[in-house]
Design a protein around this motif. Sequence first.
Motif, mmCIF file in Angstrom:
data_model
loop_
_atom_site.group_PDB
_atom_site.id
_atom_site.type_symbol
_atom_site.label_atom_id
_atom_site.label_comp_id
_atom_site.label_asym_id
_atom_site.label_seq_id
_atom_site.Cartn_x
_atom_site.Cartn_y
_atom_site.Cartn_z
ATOM 1 N N VAL A 193 13.287 -6.773 6.936
ATOM 2 C CA VAL A 193 13.029 -6.083 5.527
ATOM 3 C C VAL A 193 12.433 -4.801 5.813
ATOM 4 N N ALA A 194 11.596 -4.612 6.638
ATOM 5 C CA ALA A 194 10.774 -3.353 7.049
ATOM 6 C C ALA A 194 11.734 -2.376 7.588
ATOM 7 N N ALA A 195 12.785 -2.646 8.465
ATOM 8 C CA ALA A 195 13.649 -1.953 8.975
ATOM 9 C C ALA A 195 14.601 -1.368 7.840
ATOM 10 N N GLY A 238 4.970 7.935 0.180
ATOM 11 C CA GLY A 238 5.791 7.470 1.190
ATOM 12 C C GLY A 238 5.414 6.071 1.656
ATOM 13 N N THR A 239 4.459 5.422 1.069
ATOM 14 C CA THR A 239 4.228 4.063 1.677
ATOM 15 C C THR A 239 4.744 3.030 0.642
ATOM 16 N N THR A 240 4.998 1.650 1.086
ATOM 17 C CA THR A 240 5.338 0.748 0.325
ATOM 18 C C THR A 240 4.757 -0.538 0.775
ATOM 19 N N THR A 241 4.403 -1.696 0.158
ATOM 20 C CA THR A 241 4.175 -2.841 0.649
ATOM 21 C C THR A 241 5.182 -3.812 -0.256
ATOM 22 N N PRO A 273 6.982 0.879 5.174
ATOM 23 C CA PRO A 273 6.277 -0.404 4.841
ATOM 24 C C PRO A 273 4.809 -0.600 5.597
ATOM 25 N N ALA A 274 4.035 -0.496 4.701
ATOM 26 C CA ALA A 274 2.442 -0.600 5.275
ATOM 27 C C ALA A 274 2.362 -2.115 5.621
ATOM 28 N N SER A 275 3.036 -3.133 4.808
ATOM 29 C CA SER A 275 3.041 -4.555 5.035
ATOM 30 C C SER A 275 4.151 -5.307 4.412
ATOM 31 N N TRP A 315 -2.730 -2.032 -2.168
ATOM 32 C CA TRP A 315 -2.106 -2.106 -0.671
ATOM 33 C C TRP A 315 -1.610 -0.783 -0.312
ATOM 34 N N ALA A 316 -0.573 -0.505 -1.073
ATOM 35 C CA ALA A 316 -0.006 0.747 -0.936
ATOM 36 C C ALA A 316 -0.551 2.049 -1.065
ATOM 37 N N ALA A 317 -1.343 2.328 -2.160
ATOM 38 C CA ALA A 317 -2.287 3.267 -2.447
ATOM 39 C C ALA A 317 -3.157 3.428 -1.245
ATOM 40 N N LEU A 318 -3.890 2.446 -0.867
ATOM 41 C CA LEU A 318 -4.854 2.573 0.298
ATOM 42 C C LEU A 318 -4.393 3.014 1.551
ATOM 43 N N ALA A 319 -3.081 2.261 1.850
ATOM 44 C CA ALA A 319 -2.280 2.987 2.779
ATOM 45 C C ALA A 319 -1.879 4.150 3.064
ATOM 46 N N GLU A 320 -1.130 4.786 1.931
ATOM 47 C CA GLU A 320 -1.002 6.014 1.695
ATOM 48 C C GLU A 320 -1.944 7.207 1.392
ATOM 49 N N TYR A 321 -3.034 6.854 0.870
ATOM 50 C CA TYR A 321 -4.058 7.933 0.869
ATOM 51 C C TYR A 321 -4.645 8.047 2.065
ATOM 52 N N ASP A 322 -4.847 6.744 2.810
ATOM 53 C CA ASP A 322 -5.574 7.024 4.018
ATOM 54 C C ASP A 322 -4.541 7.703 5.136
ATOM 55 N N ARG A 323 -3.238 7.494 5.014
ATOM 56 C CA ARG A 323 -2.592 8.480 5.843
ATOM 57 C C ARG A 323 -2.624 9.710 5.500
#
Length: 201
Positions: A175-177, A148-151, A187-189, A42-50
């Motif tokens: 948690v996200a904040a 720079g992305t985390t789940t 936080p992507a999710s 999830w984290a990799a997909l969100a970060e690479y997409d960004r």
Amino acid sequence: MTIPRSDGRLACGRDVQGILDQVAEGRAAERDAHQSGCLHCWAALAEYDRLWSPVRELAAERVEAPASVLEVALEKIRQVVEHADYGLLGSAEGLTRISVRVVVAIARRSAQEVPGVRVALSRYRPGPGAEGGTAAASPRAAAGVTGGTTTVEVTLAADYGTDLVDLGDRVRRAVAARVRELTGMEPASVSVVVDDVLGER
């Protein structure tokens, strides 16, 4: 796009090149059976997409992406891939690497401070070929980080009588904040698992 790396795999064992191809083909929102339950993916997909979005935006304008834009995006992704077990934040002075364990600790503490949460745990998910265990055995399994992305996933026990839907929303926001504030990562999710309800203290 091709990204060289010594082992070419994420912390969960999934092939990096396959995920990069998935993003480049515009399928970052899709999830196969493994990805649907893997925080690392999830984290990799969100970060690479960004990181790939500037190339996608130029492509949408029906112009050929300049080689410089393509190379900048690829170079950022190469950097991220080389540090697959850490969040990676850059500045003019250098790089800051943040372990996934740090994200887990922040998430757990933040969740525990939300009224209605009795106890928050790191949920343990064994990786490929790993033996089962407890939360303490592998706190890193409760989060995924890429660049720079985390789940994040938090498992908690709630006070009996608490509105659990509202509690989940409040925990997610808290948690996200806090993760964003203390680590600089996005936080992507944030998934919340209510595992139990407990009576009076």
